[in-house]
Design a protein around this motif. Structure first.
Motif, PDB file in Angstrom:
ATOM      1  N   VAL A  29       0.853  -1.185   0.000  1.00  0.00           N
ATOM      2  CA  VAL A  29       0.000   0.000   0.000  1.00  0.00           C
ATOM      3  C   VAL A  29       0.894   1.241   0.000  1.00  0.00           C
ATOM      4  O   VAL A  29       1.915   1.273   0.688  1.00  0.00           O
ATOM      5  N   PHE A  30       0.513   2.258  -0.773  1.00  0.00           N
ATOM      6  CA  PHE A  30       1.247   3.519  -0.735  1.00  0.00           C
ATOM      7  C   PHE A  30       0.900   4.214   0.571  1.00  0.00           C
ATOM      8  O   PHE A  30      -0.257   4.479   0.867  1.00  0.00           O
ATOM      9  N   GLU A  56      -4.611   4.160  -5.266  1.00  0.00           N
ATOM     10  CA  GLU A  56      -5.384   3.331  -6.198  1.00  0.00           C
ATOM     11  C   GLU A  56      -4.468   2.680  -7.238  1.00  0.00           C
ATOM     12  O   GLU A  56      -4.645   1.514  -7.584  1.00  0.00           O
ATOM     13  N   ALA A  57      -3.495   3.439  -7.738  1.00  0.00           N
ATOM     14  CA  ALA A  57      -2.560   2.889  -8.723  1.00  0.00           C
ATOM     15  C   ALA A  57      -1.740   1.755  -8.107  1.00  0.00           C
ATOM     16  O   ALA A  57      -1.503   0.728  -8.752  1.00  0.00           O
ATOM     17  N   ALA A  58      -1.322   1.924  -6.858  1.00  0.00           N
ATOM     18  CA  ALA A  58      -0.555   0.881  -6.176  1.00  0.00           C
ATOM     19  C   ALA A  58      -1.404  -0.378  -6.007  1.00  0.00           C
ATOM     20  O   ALA A  58      -0.900  -1.495  -6.142  1.00  0.00           O
ATOM     21  N   ALA A  59      -2.666  -0.210  -5.741  1.00  0.00           N
ATOM     22  CA  ALA A  59      -3.569  -1.355  -5.544  1.00  0.00           C
ATOM     23  C   ALA A  59      -3.792  -2.131  -6.836  1.00  0.00           C
ATOM     24  O   ALA A  59      -4.157  -3.308  -6.792  1.00  0.00           O
ATOM     25  N   LYS A  60      -3.571  -1.503  -7.975  1.00  0.00           N
ATOM     26  CA  LYS A  60      -3.811  -2.144  -9.271  1.00  0.00           C
ATOM     27  C   LYS A  60      -2.552  -2.774  -9.882  1.00  0.00           C
ATOM     28  O   LYS A  60      -2.611  -3.295 -10.989  1.00  0.00           O
ATOM     29  N   ASN A  62       0.286  -5.276 -10.931  1.00  0.00           N
ATOM     30  CA  ASN A  62       0.359  -6.713 -11.179  1.00  0.00           C
ATOM     31  C   ASN A  62       1.660  -7.251 -10.599  1.00  0.00           C
ATOM     32  O   ASN A  62       2.602  -6.497 -10.339  1.00  0.00           O
ATOM     33  N   ALA A  63       1.723  -8.563 -10.440  1.00  0.00           N
ATOM     34  CA  ALA A  63       2.948  -9.198  -9.931  1.00  0.00           C
ATOM     35  C   ALA A  63       4.138  -8.764 -10.786  1.00  0.00           C
ATOM     36  O   ALA A  63       4.050  -8.708 -12.008  1.00  0.00           O
ATOM     37  N   GLY A  64       5.232  -8.424 -10.130  1.00  0.00           N
ATOM     38  CA  GLY A  64       6.440  -8.009 -10.827  1.00  0.00           C
ATOM     39  C   GLY A  64       6.512  -6.528 -11.140  1.00  0.00           C
ATOM     40  O   GLY A  64       7.520  -6.049 -11.641  1.00  0.00           O
ATOM     41  N   GLU A  65       5.454  -5.798 -10.852  1.00  0.00           N
ATOM     42  CA  GLU A  65       5.449  -4.354 -11.111  1.00  0.00           C
ATOM     43  C   GLU A  65       5.687  -3.578  -9.823  1.00  0.00           C
ATOM     44  O   GLU A  65       5.388  -4.056  -8.728  1.00  0.00           O
ATOM     45  N   CYS A  66       6.200  -2.375  -9.980  1.00  0.00           N
ATOM     46  CA  CYS A  66       6.382  -1.443  -8.871  1.00  0.00           C
ATOM     47  C   CYS A  66       5.868  -0.081  -9.318  1.00  0.00           C
ATOM     48  O   CYS A  66       5.830   0.223 -10.509  1.00  0.00           O
ATOM     49  N   LEU A  67       5.490   0.713  -8.346  1.00  0.00           N
ATOM     50  CA  LEU A  67       5.073   2.083  -8.616  1.00  0.00           C
ATOM     51  C   LEU A  67       6.211   2.989  -8.154  1.00  0.00           C
ATOM     52  O   LEU A  67       6.599   2.953  -6.985  1.00  0.00           O
ATOM     53  N   MET A  68       6.784   3.752  -9.078  1.00  0.00           N
ATOM     54  CA  MET A  68       7.827   4.709  -8.729  1.00  0.00           C
ATOM     55  C   MET A  68       7.122   6.046  -8.479  1.00  0.00           C
ATOM     56  O   MET A  68       6.414   6.550  -9.355  1.00  0.00           O
ATOM     57  N   VAL A  69       7.284   6.577  -7.273  1.00  0.00           N
ATOM     58  CA  VAL A  69       6.569   7.792  -6.878  1.00  0.00           C
ATOM     59  C   VAL A  69       7.566   8.930  -6.671  1.00  0.00           C
ATOM     60  O   VAL A  69       8.631   8.755  -6.065  1.00  0.00           O
ATOM     61  N   SER A  70       7.217  10.100  -7.191  1.00  0.00           N
ATOM     62  CA  SER A  70       8.008  11.299  -6.980  1.00  0.00           C
ATOM     63  C   SER A  70       7.031  12.455  -6.731  1.00  0.00           C
ATOM     64  O   SER A  70       5.821  12.246  -6.658  1.00  0.00           O
ATOM     65  N   HIS A  71       7.532  13.659  -6.632  1.00  0.00           N
ATOM     66  CA  HIS A  71       6.650  14.794  -6.349  1.00  0.00           C
ATOM     67  C   HIS A  71       7.199  16.074  -6.962  1.00  0.00           C
ATOM     68  O   HIS A  71       8.362  16.164  -7.324  1.00  0.00           O
ATOM     69  N   SER A  72       6.314  17.040  -7.041  1.00  0.00           N
ATOM     70  CA  SER A  72       6.689  18.403  -7.422  1.00  0.00           C
ATOM     71  C   SER A  72       5.968  19.343  -6.469  1.00  0.00           C
ATOM     72  O   SER A  72       4.908  19.013  -5.941  1.00  0.00           O
TER      73      SER A  72
END
Length: 75
Positions: A29-30, A56-60, A62-72
């Protein structure tokens, strides 16, 4: 008060991982509070809609995927 906008990208190629980035693995979870602490940000300044969209994007993922998060930061 500044608004901190979150930006995320789905990454599935481990070779594309950047040294110091914030990643959320599939099945995790993010955590906006953890993100704010990691980057020494005021969590109250994180855009609430962006936090929900990132969660929501993190919850979707798939196996083997990661969410790279940054900010502005917008003034």
């Amino acid at each position: 008060m500044s608004t901190i906008n979150l930006i995320y990208t789905v990454v599935s190629d481990p070779d594309s991982f950047v040294a110091f980035q914030y990643y959320v693995k599939a099945g995790e979870v993010f955590d906006a509070h953890d993100y704010a602490i990691t980057y020494r940000l005021n969590g109250a300044d994180l855009d609430a809609d962006d936090v929900r969209a990132t969660q929501e994007a993190a919850a979707k993922l798939n196996a083997g995927e990661c969410l790279m998060v940054s900010h502005s930061i917008a003034p």
